[in-house]
Scaffold this motif. Sequence first.
Motif, PDB file in Angstrom:
ATOM      1  N   ASP A   1      -8.369  -3.439   0.143  1.00 22.48           N
ATOM      2  CA  ASP A   1      -8.074  -3.999  -1.184  1.00 22.48           C
ATOM      3  C   ASP A   1      -7.280  -5.295  -1.045  1.00 22.48           C
TER       4      ASP A   1
ATOM      5  N   GLY B   1       1.331   7.238  -6.496  1.00 24.16           N
ATOM      6  CA  GLY B   1       0.166   8.062  -6.784  1.00 24.16           C
ATOM      7  C   GLY B   1      -1.115   7.275  -6.997  1.00 24.16           C
ATOM      8  N   LEU B   2      -1.124   6.020  -6.624  1.00 25.88           N
ATOM      9  CA  LEU B   2      -2.326   5.193  -6.777  1.00 25.88           C
ATOM     10  C   LEU B   2      -3.206   5.328  -5.534  1.00 25.88           C
ATOM     11  N   SER B   3      -4.497   5.251  -5.743  1.00 26.31           N
ATOM     12  CA  SER B   3      -5.450   5.297  -4.642  1.00 26.31           C
ATOM     13  C   SER B   3      -5.804   3.864  -4.243  1.00 26.31           C
ATOM     14  N   VAL B   4      -5.420   3.483  -3.018  1.00 22.11           N
ATOM     15  CA  VAL B   4      -5.699   2.137  -2.510  1.00 22.11           C
ATOM     16  C   VAL B   4      -6.165   2.244  -1.068  1.00 22.11           C
ATOM     17  N   SER B   5      -6.778   1.154  -0.591  1.00 19.49           N
ATOM     18  CA  SER B   5      -7.201   1.125   0.816  1.00 19.49           C
ATOM     19  C   SER B   5      -6.745  -0.182   1.446  1.00 19.49           C
TER      20      SER B   5
ATOM     21  N   ASN C   1      -2.067  -3.385  -9.735  1.00 19.44           N
ATOM     22  CA  ASN C   1      -2.129  -1.947 -10.009  1.00 19.44           C
ATOM     23  C   ASN C   1      -0.741  -1.315  -9.987  1.00 19.44           C
TER      24      ASN C   1
ATOM     25  N   ILE D   1       0.840  -1.205   0.000  1.00 27.48           N
ATOM     26  CA  ILE D   1       0.000   0.000   0.000  1.00 27.48           C
ATOM     27  C   ILE D   1       0.871   1.249   0.000  1.00 27.48           C
ATOM     28  N   GLN D   2       1.935   1.237   0.763  1.00 28.23           N
ATOM     29  CA  GLN D   2       2.833   2.397   0.787  1.00 28.23           C
ATOM     30  C   GLN D   2       3.453   2.630  -0.589  1.00 28.23           C
TER      31      GLN D   2
ATOM     32  N   GLN E   1       0.820   4.084  -2.895  1.00 24.19           N
ATOM     33  CA  GLN E   1       0.601   5.498  -2.600  1.00 24.19           C
ATOM     34  C   GLN E   1       1.767   6.350  -3.083  1.00 24.19           C
TER      35      GLN E   1
ATOM     36  N   ARG F   1       1.156   0.466 -13.153  1.00 24.53           N
ATOM     37  CA  ARG F   1       1.696   1.833 -13.039  1.00 24.53           C
ATOM     38  C   ARG F   1       3.182   1.844 -13.377  1.00 24.53           C
TER      39      ARG F   1
END
Length: 174
Positions: free
Chosen positions: A102, A95-99, A110, A88-89, A92, A114
């Motif tokens: 996911d 510039g990707l939006s993740v939670s 993803n 996740i870090q 981010q 990218r």
Amino acid sequence: MVDKISEINSVAANQLAISTTTSIMNSLSAMTWRRLNELDINTEEITSEEDALAAIEAKEAEETKAEKTDSEQNAQTYYDKQIIADAIQLAQDLGLSVSQDDELTVVMDNIKDRLDELQAQLGGNENTKSVVDEYSNRYDYIYAQYMNKGSTLKNQIITSLDVMGTSGAVSAGL
């Protein structure tokens, strides 16, 4: 009269239990008796030192198995959380939006997409290339952790159990 008989039977049963407990205590070593009490082992069916030692061994094996299971579950949870947090870090940072909700495979896909986009946009810029290479290296590291987590986790658990075993042996005075 029936109440009197019940009372006499109750007193006799208590005296028998006390007598039996005293008899068992006298037949066991002080260390064995103490260990039975520490492990909260029911002594009603123990008639000899051998029975007591077998009960102690069985209880300790049961506790070790429970500790092993807990240790495996805790290590699994920690290891999974660490891999997900790293992914996740990285997402981010790209510039990707993740939670946190996911799936790891989705996040990793993803990130890979990218990185492929960034590779295609390089156009010979060495500064950008080194940044993209750093992100790619982080991706490769996280991916390798994810793919190797079974063997890494197994090694962590074995190390943890070795430490617990040594600690148990020391506390038992061996």
